[in-house]
Design an enzyme around this catalytic site. Structure first.
Site, mmCIF file in Angstrom:
data_model
loop_
_atom_site.group_PDB
_atom_site.id
_atom_site.type_symbol
_atom_site.label_atom_id
_atom_site.label_comp_id
_atom_site.label_asym_id
_atom_site.label_seq_id
_atom_site.Cartn_x
_atom_site.Cartn_y
_atom_site.Cartn_z
ATOM 1 N N CYS A 260 -12.528 -52.725 -19.606
ATOM 2 C CA CYS A 260 -12.030 -52.359 -18.276
ATOM 3 C C CYS A 260 -12.950 -53.088 -17.305
ATOM 4 O O CYS A 260 -14.180 -53.047 -17.460
ATOM 5 C CB CYS A 260 -12.121 -50.849 -18.084
ATOM 6 S SG CYS A 260 -11.847 -50.337 -16.361
ATOM 7 N N CYS B 90 -7.509 -56.888 -14.485
ATOM 8 C CA CYS B 90 -7.342 -55.477 -14.822
ATOM 9 C C CYS B 90 -6.741 -55.430 -16.217
ATOM 10 O O CYS B 90 -5.597 -55.856 -16.416
ATOM 11 C CB CYS B 90 -6.403 -54.825 -13.816
ATOM 12 S SG CYS B 90 -5.939 -53.151 -14.251
HETATM 13 N N1 DGL Z 1 -10.034 -52.018 -13.776
HETATM 14 C C1 DGL Z 1 -8.896 -51.671 -14.513
HETATM 15 C C2 DGL Z 1 -8.911 -52.149 -15.941
HETATM 16 O O1 DGL Z 1 -9.547 -53.143 -16.250
HETATM 17 C C3 DGL Z 1 -8.265 -50.295 -14.385
HETATM 18 C C4 DGL Z 1 -8.978 -49.172 -13.744
HETATM 19 C C5 DGL Z 1 -8.029 -48.030 -13.379
HETATM 20 O O2 DGL Z 1 -7.448 -48.107 -12.310
HETATM 21 O O3 DGL Z 1 -7.872 -47.107 -14.187
HETATM 22 O O4 DGL Z 1 -8.270 -51.587 -16.786
#
Ligand code: DGL
Length: 286
Positions: free
Chosen positions: A217, A102
């Site tokens: 993301c 993440c």
């Molecule tokens: N998948 C996450 C990232 O790479 C965050 C997504 C979220 O919960 O806003 O930032």
């Protein structure tokens, strides 16, 4: 001073529920475990590479659905939550290595925190300078969450992009994270809706001039087809997932187990949404 370098044991304010909705204190397998963590389905775009490297390890996937989405939450609150969650997850699941799948979490967590976990810990982060190296037009777009876009990590790299010929656009869109969650549960997306959203922050000309996009993301590889349709002139889509898993493999080096892979999913809240766990099941998590 000892406290500086020690995880405070015993704190327990986060539950981990398996796919049947049972709160879990331990898992009983004797294979080594890799822990992978995200707010939702994004980490699946990273965990899919684990089998390329780790054949004898189990994979524990934690989706912090109780705190989802991360991308637009107050940073201090989020940091406290993520640190709590990781400390407790490490105690419960006893992994040999950890991937913070993440970007939002990775940009928040300090190295001094991850060092305290005392295991190889890889943060998935947007590789901005690398993207400029492969961009022939030196026109790069980072698509990420608002928290990642505003992070110190991104700002520090921006300060290094001193050549005026470099064009660096940043788009922070939480709606795209929601689109990705929906798509993973079979809800079809209108590319036009995504395009209109993007055109609120960029002109059509800017969209057409980008030649490298960084998927900053982990939710976004899942909507790459829709993005490809919008960013028609993009030559390279940069996704740090494979390199992150490779880095963990290099850091762990060898696993002495031939048992084969088992995959476990844990949520931080029992979900009332029908087919909530379907994307995880589809990726082999039980
Ligand atoms: N998948 C996450 C990232 O790479 C965050 C997504 C979220 O919960 O806003 O930032």
């Amino acid at each position: 001073m000892l406290v500086e370098n020690t995880i405070i044991l015993g704190k327990k304010n986060i539950e981990f529920y398996n796919a049947n909705g049972d709160s879990i204190e331990k898992i009983n397998t004797d294979s080594p475990r890799i822990l992978i963590f995200d707010s939702g389905v994004g980490g699946l775009s990273v965990s899919k590479y684990i089998e390329n490297f780790f054949l004898g390890a189990d994979v524990v996937y934690i989706a912090d659905n109780k705190f989802y989405p991360y991308g637009n939450k107050d940073r201090n609150l989020l940091l406290e939550r993520i640190e709590d969650l990781l400390e407790q997850a490490v105690q419960i699941f006893e992994p040999i290595g950890l991937i913070i799948a993440c970007n939002t979490a990775s940009t928040l967590l300090s190295n001094s925190f991850t060092e305290k976990l005392k295991m190889p810990c890889i943060k998935v982060l947007p590789p901005i300078l690398e993207a400029f190296q492969i961009s022939s037009k030196k026109n790069v777009l980072l698509i990420a969450t608002p928290n990642t876009i505003d992070s110190e990590y991104v700002n520090n790299i921006c300060a290094k992009l001193i050549d005026d010929k470099f064009i660096f656009k940043k788009l922070g869109l939480t709606e795209l994270v929601n689109f990705s969650e929906m798509k993973s549960r079979g809800i079809s997306l209108e590319t036009n809706d995504i395009e209109s959203l993007i055109l609120r922050s960029m002109t059509k000309e800017e969209v057409d001039n980008v030649d490298v996009v960084i998927l900053g993301c982990t939710h976004f590889p899942n909507i790459k087809d829709e993005l490809k349709y919008i960013f028609k002139n993009v030559k390279e889509w940069v996704d740090p997932a494979y390199d992150a898993v490779n880095s963990l493999y290099q850091a762990i080096n060898q696993i002495n187990s031939q048992k084969g892979i088992q995959k476990f999913l844990f949520l931080t809240e029992q979900s009332k949404v029908d087919n909530f766990t379907s994307p995880y099941e589809y990726s082999g998590f039980l």
